[in-house]
Structures are given as structure tokens and as C-alpha cells.
Design an enzyme around this catalytic site. Structure first.
Site, PDB file in Angstrom:
ATOM      1  N   LYS A 108       0.815  -1.216   0.000  1.00  0.00           N
ATOM      2  CA  LYS A 108       0.000   0.000   0.000  1.00  0.00           C
ATOM      3  C   LYS A 108       0.850   1.268   0.000  1.00  0.00           C
ATOM      4  O   LYS A 108       0.370   2.343  -0.354  1.00  0.00           O
ATOM      5  CB  LYS A 108      -0.976  -0.020   1.166  1.00  0.00           C
ATOM      6  CG  LYS A 108      -2.055  -1.090   0.988  1.00  0.00           C
ATOM      7  CD  LYS A 108      -3.061  -1.106   2.122  1.00  0.00           C
ATOM      8  CE  LYS A 108      -4.216  -2.052   1.831  1.00  0.00           C
ATOM      9  NZ  LYS A 108      -3.822  -3.482   1.883  1.00  0.00           N
TER      10      LYS A 108
HETATM   11  C1  LIG Z   1      -4.444  -4.562   1.166  1.00  0.00           C
HETATM   12  C2  LIG Z   1      -3.654  -5.831   1.042  1.00  0.00           C
HETATM   13  C3  LIG Z   1      -4.000  -6.855   0.115  1.00  0.00           C
HETATM   14  C4  LIG Z   1      -5.233  -6.771  -0.765  1.00  0.00           C
HETATM   15  O1  LIG Z   1      -5.136  -5.778  -1.756  1.00  0.00           O
HETATM   16  P1  LIG Z   1      -6.466  -5.241  -2.493  1.00  0.00           P
HETATM   17  O2  LIG Z   1      -6.010  -4.140  -3.357  1.00  0.00           O
HETATM   18  O3  LIG Z   1      -7.375  -4.787  -1.382  1.00  0.00           O
HETATM   19  O4  LIG Z   1      -7.037  -6.400  -3.234  1.00  0.00           O
HETATM   20  C5  LIG Z   1      -3.198  -7.976   0.038  1.00  0.00           C
HETATM   21  N1  LIG Z   1      -2.118  -8.118   0.832  1.00  0.00           N
HETATM   22  C6  LIG Z   1      -1.743  -7.170   1.719  1.00  0.00           C
HETATM   23  C7  LIG Z   1      -0.557  -7.408   2.576  1.00  0.00           C
HETATM   24  C8  LIG Z   1      -2.495  -5.999   1.854  1.00  0.00           C
HETATM   25  O5  LIG Z   1      -2.126  -5.070   2.763  1.00  0.00           O
END
Ligand SMILES: *Cc1c(COP(=O)(O)O)cnc(C)c1O
Length: 485
Positions: A108
Site C-alpha cells: 500500500k
Molecule cells: C491490502 C492488502 C492486500 C489486498 O489488496 P487489495 O487491493 O485490497 O485487493 C493484500 N495483501 C496485503 C498485505 C495488503 O495489505
């Protein structure tokens, strides 16, 4: 370029406005009305920020080239330790795209380090004098990455609400030790949904909005429905492809598959846009944990959120309503009316079924699978035994789903590794058959000792940082507290 709402009854807006507002006023999500062209083949040998510029400039035409180049160099330089888009080869046809070399050790960061800079500029375009106050309900990674991204950004402040027992100790400490004069963090009694409900109540409270306006404050959101969260994620699909081409593993034009651990469908949807822009992507494999609502949908066309919710070792994928799927539905069906119908059914009955045309448009690119908790632990152990590779539970879901696909070893595939294994040391140790120390930092050190891999310094150093926030509140207190920050 215009952005339109998936539901078709909000006015078209520019990129800056879409990013500043997040959700369209008709309740839909903003999507680009047309796609810019990107000549990927011309980007061979370019750096991560250069490729990011080539991808983003067409989507963000109001932002001047100099400005974009500047923020992309700042964002993806030092903060990622020279490892933006870092790709590791595990087998002849298997690669791990390690997206956790940013400041908070989860993917993120790619979007949430850039978004505050895009918002700051959007404020300048609009001549905004009010403070933009970002509210975030989080089960862990989003809050951490958003706090780090927005800390000390002029014109904004941010308030994060996390469920009191809903995050790992490391995730909690990442939040409550974050530095910055414009941030606030609260524990909320209840689970993630309770925190989320409190934040939604704040957003839909007209009286609160008036009071905030009187103080010169306007609320905004940093969650993954914001177009500014999605667009930066397109870049690492391109850098992966170009890297494999430069290494001679692919010829330009060969198809490359990606397998993505999925929750809210934002990360994998960025791959869909990369393909739509012309990147030679074959399949996008959507990997779910035991909360397998997306796997069922992508196989059958029937989306049903009427099912049990499971708390798993991959909490960022514990989700039953994946917001960004609405964008894919719009592109696949090509109809606002169809999207409005399905979303109304989802709200009323908890389920909907798409028509055969839409399902086949989706399945031209997407495949899906899921892994239960035993399979995830198994896979963490397998990856370590087979390749000496340490992976976190989210990434392990994806490796497992890749393995389950018929013919998987015959097609080059990049698995998106979304979090550092050291964010979840207890689960990883346990999967490797090791005893789990009670204290999470002891677990982190035990995992370092066992694996011979050093934990990221930003995680290992957390135990020494002072805790700045320790207030706990009730979900119904969230709207009022946003007035008193
Ligand atoms: C947020 C997240 C996901 C999922 O990603 P999306 O874009 O919500 O599908 C997968 N793995 C981790 C570690 C995350 O923080």
C-alpha cells in the site's frame, strides 16, 4: 481526460477532482472515460520513476510534467531503498514481485506515499483554503501506510481508527508510534466493521459537515476506492514485464501472467488497466483466502456476500464486499444501468448474478482460486523448503493458488508479494514448525535467527519508539471526535 462515475449519474470531472473527492456523488466509483496510449516497448532500460511517469502522465493530464517527474522521483527513490518494483526469480518461470520495501513494509506504500502529493497539488488547483481531513478505518496496513504518507503534509491532517484487538502488535505499534504533527490515532472498541461504521457515519453526517466547514475543515478518504490509490499500482506491472524482457526471459509481445493476493480488488484491477493500456499480460489470477467470495464470482458470475466471515492469517484479504470490483463490472458490461442494477441487488439482497456476456468478458483475462488456512501454512513451509524463500501469509495465498492452476509451470508468472514476512512473524514461525514466543518482537528475532534473513529496520526498531497515542473510544463517538482534533 475525463473521469466518469460507474453509475452514470454524476458529472464528469478531471483527475485532480476525482482524487480529491474519492467517491462520486452518485455513490459510484470514478473510472477514466477513455484510456491513454502507452508505448511500453519504448521504455526498455528506463528507471522506475521514468516508467511511472510514462504510465501516469496520460491519466493525470492536469498535473504538469515537471511536477509529476519531481514527485515520482521523490516517492520511489529513497523511501523504497532503491528497491521499487524489486523482482526475485524463484524458478524458471516463477517470480516474486516484492512490493514491501517501502516505509511500512506493505504494498500500500506505492499508492499512499504518492497520494498525499497528488492531493496537495489538487488543493492548489482548486485554490482550497480549508484543511483536508483524511479519515481512515483500518484493519492494519491501510492505516499504517496512510499515516506514514500523510504525516506533516501541508493542508492535510489524518485520523486513523483501528479495532482494539483487530491488528497485530507490530501493526498497532507502527500506527501509535508514527511521528508527525498532523496525525491522530484511536483504538475503537469492537471489530473492523464497527470502526468502519463509525467512519461512514461521520462522512454521511450533514450537521457534522456544517460544523467542520465552520472550522475550515473538509473530510476526505484515503481508502482504495480513490482513483489516486489505484493508478500508481499500474506501474509495477509494467516494470516487471520490462525487467523480464531486459533479462531475456521474455521477448517483447510474449504473454506474462500475474497472480495477486486479493481483498478489495484494487491491486489486481491495476493489472487489468495495465493490460488495457497494451502491456502484453496474459492472465490475471485472483487469489483469495478462506473468504472466497471473489473466487466463486470469477468462476460462476454469481456474487454472494451472504456467507460466513472468517478471520484468517491474511487479515488484509478478509473481506466480503470488494469495492473495486464495481470498476471491472463497468468495463466488462459497458453499461451504467447494469452496474446500478447489480449494486442495488447487492445492497438489498447481498447478492447478484452477471449476464453471460459480462462473465465471458471478465474471464478473457481473469482466473481465480483460493486457499484455506492449512494450505497457507503448508505453502509458507513449501516455499521455504523448496526455494529457501520466506513469505508472509498474504503472499503464500497467491503462491498456493498459482500452484493449483492446471499448467501453471508452463507459463511465466509473477506473484505479487504484498507484505514483508516480518509483519506476521508468529504465523510464519508457526508454519515453519517453530515455537512462537509470546512477545511479537521476540518472535521477529526468532524468525531472523531461524531464516538468516534480517528484518526490515523500520519494524525491528519499533520496540524502542515512544507510544504517542493510547486513547480508546466507542464507534458511536467517532463523528464527534473528528470535530475536536
Ligand atoms: C491490502 C492488502 C492486500 C489486498 O489488496 P487489495 O487491493 O485490497 O485487493 C493484500 N495483501 C496485503 C498485505 C495488503 O495489505
Amino acid at each position: 481526460m475525463d473521469y466518469i462515475s460507474t453509475r452514470g449519474s454524476a458529472p464528469a470531472v478531471g483527475a485532480a477532482e476525482a482524487i480529491l473527492t474519492g467517491l462520486a456523488p452518485d455513490g459510484g466509483l470514478y473510472v477514466p472515460a477513455s484510456l491513454p496510449g502507452v508505448d511500453f516497448a519504448s521504455l526498455r532500460g528506463c528507471t522506475y520513476p521514468q516508467i511511472a511517469f510514462a504510465v501516469l502522465r496520460g491519466f493525470l493530464p492536469e498535473y504538469e510534467d515537471d511536477f509529476l517527474q519531481g514527485i515520482l522521483a521523490q516517492t520511489y527513490g529513497d523511501a523504497f531503498g532503491g528497491k521499487a518494483g524489486h523482482l526475485v526469480q524463484l524458478d524458471e518461470d516463477l517470480f516474486s514481485l516484492e512490493l514491501w520495501h517501502g516505509p511500512t513494509c506493505a504494498f500500500k506504500d506505492y499508492a499512499l506515499q504518492l497520494l498525499p502529493r497528488l492531493i496537495a497539488q489538487a488543493r492548489r488547483f482548486r485554490g482550497e483554503v480549508d484543511t483536508t481531513r483524511i479519515l481512515v478505518a483500518t484493519s492494519g496496513d491501510t492505516g499504517t501506510a496512510a499515516l506514514n504518507g500523510f504525516a506533516d503534509r501541508e493542508g492535510t491532517d489524518i485520523c486513523v481508527f483501528y479495532p482494539v484487538d483487530g491488528t497485530s502488535e507490530i501493526q498497532r505499534l507502527q500506527m501509535v508510534t508514527q511521528e508527525g504533527g498532523n496525525i491522530n490515532v484511536f483504538a475503537v472498541r469492537g471489530n473492523f466493521d464497527d470502526a468502519q461504521r463509525g467512519v461512514k457515519a461521520a462522512f454521511s453526517d450533514a450537521g457534522l459537515a456544517r460544523n467542520l466547514a465552520g472550522q475550515g475543515v473538509r473530510l476526505s478518504s484515503a481508502n482504495s476506492i480513490n482513483w489516486g490509490r489505484l493508478v500508481p499500482q499500474i506501474v509495477y506491472y509494467a516494470t516487471s514485464y520490462l525487467h523480464l524482457w531486459e533479462q531475456g526471459i521474455l521477448r517483447y509481445g510474449d504473454k506474462l501472467d500475474f497472480c495477486v493476493p486479493t481483498g478489495n480488488f484494487g491491486d489486481i484491477l491495476a493489472g487489468y488497466y495495465a493490460k488495457a493500456l497494451g502491456l502484453p499480460i496474459g492472465r490475471l489470477l485472483c487469489a483469495s483466502n478462506k473468504n472466497n467470495v471473489l473466487a466463486d464470482f470469477l468462476e460462476t458470475g454469481r456474487y454472494s456476500a451472504k456467507r460466513s466471515f472468517f478471520k484468517t492469517s491474511s487479515p488484509s484479504m478478509d473481506i466480503l464486499v470488494s469495492s473495486n470490483l464495481e470498476r471491472l463490472l463497468y468495463h466488462a458490461a459497458g453499461s451504467h444501468e447494469a452496474v446500478c442494477g447489480w449494486m442495488a441487488q447487492l445492497a438489498e439482497t447481498g447478492e447478484y448474478t452477471v449476464d453471460a456476456h459480462t462473465l465471458s468478458a471478465i474471464r478473457a483475462t481473469f482466473r481465480a482460486g483460493w486457499a484455506d488456512e492449512n494450505a497457507v501454512y503448508d505453502e509458507i513451509r513449501h516455499m521455504h523448503n523448496q526455494y529457501g524463500y520466506l513469505c508472509d501469509p498474504h503472499t503464500a495465498v497467491a503462491f498456493r493458488v498459482w500452484q493449483q492452476q492446471p499448467g501453471h509451470a508452463t507459463r511465466p508468472t509473477v506473484v505479487l508479494s504484498t507484505a514483508s514476512p516480518f509483519k506476521f512473524p508468529g504465523h510464519v514461525l508457526s508454519a515453519l514448525g517453530r515455537p512462537i514466543p509470546k512477545n511479537e518482537f521476540d518472535a521477529l528475532r526468532a524468525l531472523e535467527d531461524h531464516s538468516g534473513v534480517a528484518a526490515p529496520a523500520s519494524l525491528a526498531g519499533l520496540a524502542q519508539k515512544p507510544v504517542r497515542f493510547n486513547a480508546t473510544l466507542l464507534p458511536e463517538d467517532i463523528p464527534a471526535i473528528t470535530l475536536t482534533l
